[in-house]
Structures are given as C-alpha cells and as structure tokens.
Motif scaffolding. Structure first.
Motif, mmCIF file in Angstrom:
data_model
loop_
_atom_site.group_PDB
_atom_site.id
_atom_site.type_symbol
_atom_site.label_atom_id
_atom_site.label_comp_id
_atom_site.label_asym_id
_atom_site.label_seq_id
_atom_site.Cartn_x
_atom_site.Cartn_y
_atom_site.Cartn_z
ATOM 1 N N ALA A 119 10.379 -42.398 -5.204
ATOM 2 C CA ALA A 119 9.837 -42.696 -6.537
ATOM 3 C C ALA A 119 9.089 -41.494 -7.109
ATOM 4 O O ALA A 119 8.652 -40.599 -6.384
ATOM 5 C CB ALA A 119 8.900 -43.895 -6.457
ATOM 6 N N ARG A 120 8.953 -41.499 -8.425
ATOM 7 C CA ARG A 120 8.138 -40.502 -9.130
ATOM 8 C C ARG A 120 6.764 -41.133 -9.371
ATOM 9 O O ARG A 120 6.671 -42.182 -10.008
ATOM 10 C CB ARG A 120 8.798 -40.113 -10.449
ATOM 11 N N ILE A 121 5.715 -40.478 -8.862
ATOM 12 C CA ILE A 121 4.398 -41.118 -8.799
ATOM 13 C C ILE A 121 3.329 -40.251 -9.462
ATOM 14 O O ILE A 121 3.270 -39.038 -9.249
ATOM 15 C CB ILE A 121 4.005 -41.374 -7.333
ATOM 16 N N SER A 122 2.472 -40.904 -10.247
ATOM 17 C CA SER A 122 1.307 -40.230 -10.820
ATOM 18 C C SER A 122 0.044 -40.932 -10.325
ATOM 19 O O SER A 122 0.070 -42.116 -9.990
ATOM 20 C CB SER A 122 1.358 -40.257 -12.352
ATOM 21 N N TYR A 123 -1.065 -40.189 -10.276
ATOM 22 C CA TYR A 123 -2.347 -40.780 -9.887
ATOM 23 C C TYR A 123 -3.477 -39.907 -10.417
ATOM 24 O O TYR A 123 -3.241 -38.781 -10.863
ATOM 25 C CB TYR A 123 -2.455 -40.940 -8.368
ATOM 26 N N ARG A 124 -4.708 -40.446 -10.383
ATOM 27 C CA ARG A 124 -5.845 -39.688 -10.908
ATOM 28 C C ARG A 124 -6.388 -38.735 -9.855
ATOM 29 O O ARG A 124 -6.647 -39.127 -8.719
ATOM 30 C CB ARG A 124 -6.976 -40.616 -11.375
ATOM 31 N N ARG A 125 -6.564 -37.497 -10.255
ATOM 32 C CA ARG A 125 -7.090 -36.470 -9.360
ATOM 33 C C ARG A 125 -8.513 -36.813 -8.921
ATOM 34 O O ARG A 125 -9.315 -37.324 -9.694
ATOM 35 C CB ARG A 125 -7.087 -35.119 -10.076
ATOM 36 N N GLY A 126 -8.814 -36.526 -7.672
ATOM 37 C CA GLY A 126 -10.159 -36.759 -7.156
ATOM 38 C C GLY A 126 -10.337 -38.096 -6.466
ATOM 39 O O GLY A 126 -11.364 -38.342 -5.838
ATOM 40 N N MET A 127 -9.327 -38.973 -6.551
ATOM 41 C CA MET A 127 -9.397 -40.274 -5.880
ATOM 42 C C MET A 127 -8.822 -40.115 -4.475
ATOM 43 O O MET A 127 -7.636 -40.340 -4.232
ATOM 44 C CB MET A 127 -8.620 -41.325 -6.670
ATOM 45 N N LYS A 128 -9.678 -39.704 -3.553
ATOM 46 C CA LYS A 128 -9.232 -39.372 -2.201
ATOM 47 C C LYS A 128 -8.565 -40.552 -1.509
ATOM 48 O O LYS A 128 -7.567 -40.391 -0.793
ATOM 49 C CB LYS A 128 -10.434 -38.896 -1.376
ATOM 50 N N VAL A 130 -6.836 -42.853 -2.810
ATOM 51 C CA VAL A 130 -5.480 -42.994 -3.352
ATOM 52 C C VAL A 130 -4.587 -41.881 -2.809
ATOM 53 O O VAL A 130 -3.451 -42.121 -2.390
ATOM 54 C CB VAL A 130 -5.505 -42.962 -4.896
ATOM 55 N N GLN A 131 -5.116 -40.677 -2.804
ATOM 56 C CA GLN A 131 -4.338 -39.534 -2.318
ATOM 57 C C GLN A 131 -3.917 -39.720 -0.864
ATOM 58 O O GLN A 131 -2.793 -39.374 -0.479
ATOM 59 C CB GLN A 131 -5.152 -38.251 -2.460
ATOM 60 N N ASN A 132 -4.812 -40.282 -0.052
ATOM 61 C CA ASN A 132 -4.482 -40.512 1.358
ATOM 62 C C ASN A 132 -3.293 -41.453 1.512
ATOM 63 O O ASN A 132 -2.463 -41.288 2.413
ATOM 64 C CB ASN A 132 -5.694 -41.083 2.095
ATOM 65 N N LEU A 133 -3.216 -42.447 0.633
ATOM 66 C CA LEU A 133 -2.074 -43.367 0.666
ATOM 67 C C LEU A 133 -0.798 -42.668 0.217
ATOM 68 O O LEU A 133 0.265 -42.831 0.819
ATOM 69 C CB LEU A 133 -2.343 -44.562 -0.255
ATOM 70 N N ILE A 134 -0.923 -41.896 -0.837
ATOM 71 C CA ILE A 134 0.244 -41.198 -1.376
ATOM 72 C C ILE A 134 0.806 -40.203 -0.357
ATOM 73 O O ILE A 134 2.020 -40.006 -0.264
ATOM 74 C CB ILE A 134 -0.122 -40.498 -2.702
ATOM 75 N N GLN A 141 10.041 -38.671 -4.650
ATOM 76 C CA GLN A 141 10.820 -37.716 -5.443
ATOM 77 C C GLN A 141 9.906 -36.703 -6.131
ATOM 78 O O GLN A 141 10.190 -35.518 -6.167
ATOM 79 C CB GLN A 141 11.649 -38.468 -6.496
ATOM 80 N N ARG A 142 8.785 -37.205 -6.670
ATOM 81 C CA ARG A 142 7.842 -36.311 -7.336
ATOM 82 C C ARG A 142 6.466 -36.966 -7.363
ATOM 83 O O ARG A 142 6.344 -38.151 -7.637
ATOM 84 C CB ARG A 142 8.301 -36.014 -8.764
ATOM 85 N N VAL A 143 5.425 -36.171 -7.071
ATOM 86 C CA VAL A 143 4.048 -36.671 -7.104
ATOM 87 C C VAL A 143 3.195 -35.681 -7.882
ATOM 88 O O VAL A 143 3.275 -34.472 -7.660
ATOM 89 C CB VAL A 143 3.470 -36.829 -5.675
ATOM 90 N N ARG A 144 2.382 -36.210 -8.792
ATOM 91 C CA ARG A 144 1.493 -35.329 -9.547
ATOM 92 C C ARG A 144 0.182 -36.045 -9.849
ATOM 93 O O ARG A 144 0.174 -37.228 -10.178
ATOM 94 C CB ARG A 144 2.143 -34.887 -10.857
ATOM 95 N N TYR A 163 5.822 -44.897 -11.210
ATOM 96 C CA TYR A 163 4.622 -45.661 -10.875
ATOM 97 C C TYR A 163 3.363 -44.831 -11.085
ATOM 98 O O TYR A 163 3.371 -43.610 -10.888
ATOM 99 C CB TYR A 163 4.630 -46.093 -9.402
ATOM 100 N N PHE A 164 2.301 -45.529 -11.446
ATOM 101 C CA PHE A 164 0.954 -44.980 -11.337
ATOM 102 C C PHE A 164 0.292 -45.713 -10.183
ATOM 103 O O PHE A 164 0.417 -46.938 -10.060
ATOM 104 C CB PHE A 164 0.147 -45.203 -12.618
ATOM 105 N N VAL A 165 -0.402 -44.979 -9.323
ATOM 106 C CA VAL A 165 -1.121 -45.588 -8.202
ATOM 107 C C VAL A 165 -2.610 -45.358 -8.419
ATOM 108 O O VAL A 165 -3.052 -44.219 -8.618
ATOM 109 C CB VAL A 165 -0.678 -44.978 -6.853
#
Length: 237
Positions: A119-128, A130-134, A141-144, A163-165
């Motif tokens: 999947a192509r995934i976006s999330y908010r920077r600084g949310m550790k 969330v980042q750990n899950l990602i 396919q793509r994460v930003r 998706y947004f996580v």
C-alpha cells in the motif's frame, strides 16, 4: 492597611518563588482537545505539589534534544512503550487510544499491518508510535511522513496514497474540524493497535512519578478527572 500590604507582599513573593516544572509537547498535540485537557489537568496536579507547570511547545526533534539535555523537565505526553534512560514514566495513563487507518474506501478494512502490504501510506511526522508500526509493514509500495496531518489526509482523498495511519482521537478531531474538506470523503477503516498515553518526567522530578500517578487515580475515582475533561472541552469549542 500595613497588614494588608504585608499580606499581599507575602502572597506575591510566595507565588514568584514557586518552583517551575517545564514539560515539552509538540504544537499539534497541545492544540488538540486532549492536549488542552492535559494542560488543565496537570496544572492542577502540580499545583498541589507546590509546582507551577509551564508547557513548552517544541518541534519533535528539538523537543527530544531539550528533554535529553535537561533543558526541559520531561514530556507532557508519550505513549506507554517510550523508553529513554533519562525519563521515568508516570504509570497511570491519562487516556487510552488507538492507531487507526483512514481511506477513501470504506471497504478497505484493516486489522493488522499485513493488510497494508504493497500500500501507499502517509502519516504525520514525529508520531513515533505510528512510525514504529509503519516500520513493520511488509513491503509497502510507498511511505511518506508529513508535518501537516491535513496535507497527508488530503493526499489520500486525492488518491495519491491509499491510507493515512494516525492516532485516532487526534485524526478524528482534525477531520471533524475540517468537514468541508473531509466529510464523507475519508473514513476510519480499522484499528492497528491499542495503547495508552502517559506523562514522562526527567531526573529532577522523577521522584514525583508515583505521586502524580496516585493523584490521577484519585481524580478518576472521585469523578474530578471527568469534570476537568468536560470543562476543558467546553472552553476549547
């Protein structure tokens, strides 16, 4: 008259001499309803211990550095598993939360990170948290990451990401406050993880962690916790 002046002087000098505890937080977190509630909650709790709470807003990277250096006395909120040798967790959480996925397709249900494969995934920077899950998503396919949550969500609406996580209460609040932009366009499609949020105190104030924890439990038991929560929600509208 002289007695009144002396009394006012004593009150002033006591207030000005009150020790300050400085806790850091990111701007988006503090500006959320939950963040405003935590500021009210802990201002009252620390006042009981003779301390004046000062909440300092910092970007994520600078926040971490200032806490590590001791410039800040801790963090207003971090997730339960956050571990640093110079921080001690207040064991009683201020609230529980979940990390959810958001998509323009209601049927794109997710139950685990495996469902985000390719999947192509976006999330908010600084949310550790969330980042750990990602980081454990198999072959995305793509994460930003984005500084602005609304920007990240809008790119899902524009079909540039699948998706947004994000943390559910925080993301839901942004969607509610931006109805024209997101209403009936993006949906919560599943919960990836449930967790709890806590205060973390640095070396100078780690001796207060048990006291803060006990005070939180007491406030929850006698109903004052919920009273403050309702009051802070009312004033943040």
């Amino acid at each position: 008259m002289k007695k009144l002046i002396v009394l006012l002087f004593l009150i002033y000098t006591h207030a000005s001499a009150q020790e300050v505890i400085k806790l850091g937080v990111t701007r988006p977190t503090l500006e959320s309803k939950q963040g405003q509630f935590l500021k009210v909650l802990y201002t009252e709790i620390f006042n009981k211990f003779g301390l004046k709470l000062k909440v300092i807003v910092r970007p994520p990277i600078r926040l971490a550095k200032e806490v590590e250096s001791g410039s800040l006395d801790g963090e207003l909120v971090r997730m339960s598993g956050y571990k640093k040798p110079y921080l001690t967790r207040v064991d009683e959480p201020h609230f529980k939360f979940s990390i959810s996925t958001y998509s323009i397709n209601k049927t794109n249900k997710t139950r685990s990170t495996d469902d985000l494969r390719n999947a192509r995934i976006s999330y908010r920077r600084g949310m550790k948290v969330v980042q750990n899950l990602i980081d454990i998503i198999p072959t995305p396919q793509r994460v930003r990451s984005f500084i602005d949550t609304k920007k990240a969500l809008s790119l899902v609406v524009a079909k540039r990401y699948d998706y947004f996580v994000g943390v559910k209460f925080f993301t839901d609040e942004i969607i509610r406050n931006s109805e024209k932009q997101f209403k009936n366009k993006i949906f919560n499609t599943g919960i990836l993880k449930a967790d709890s949020a806590h205060m973390f105190l640095g070396t100078n104030f780690k001796h207060l962690t048990n006291k803060v924890s006990s005070e939180l439990k007491k406030m929850k038991k006698n109903g004052h916790f919920n009273q403050l929560r309702k009051k802070s929600k009312h004033h943040s509208k």
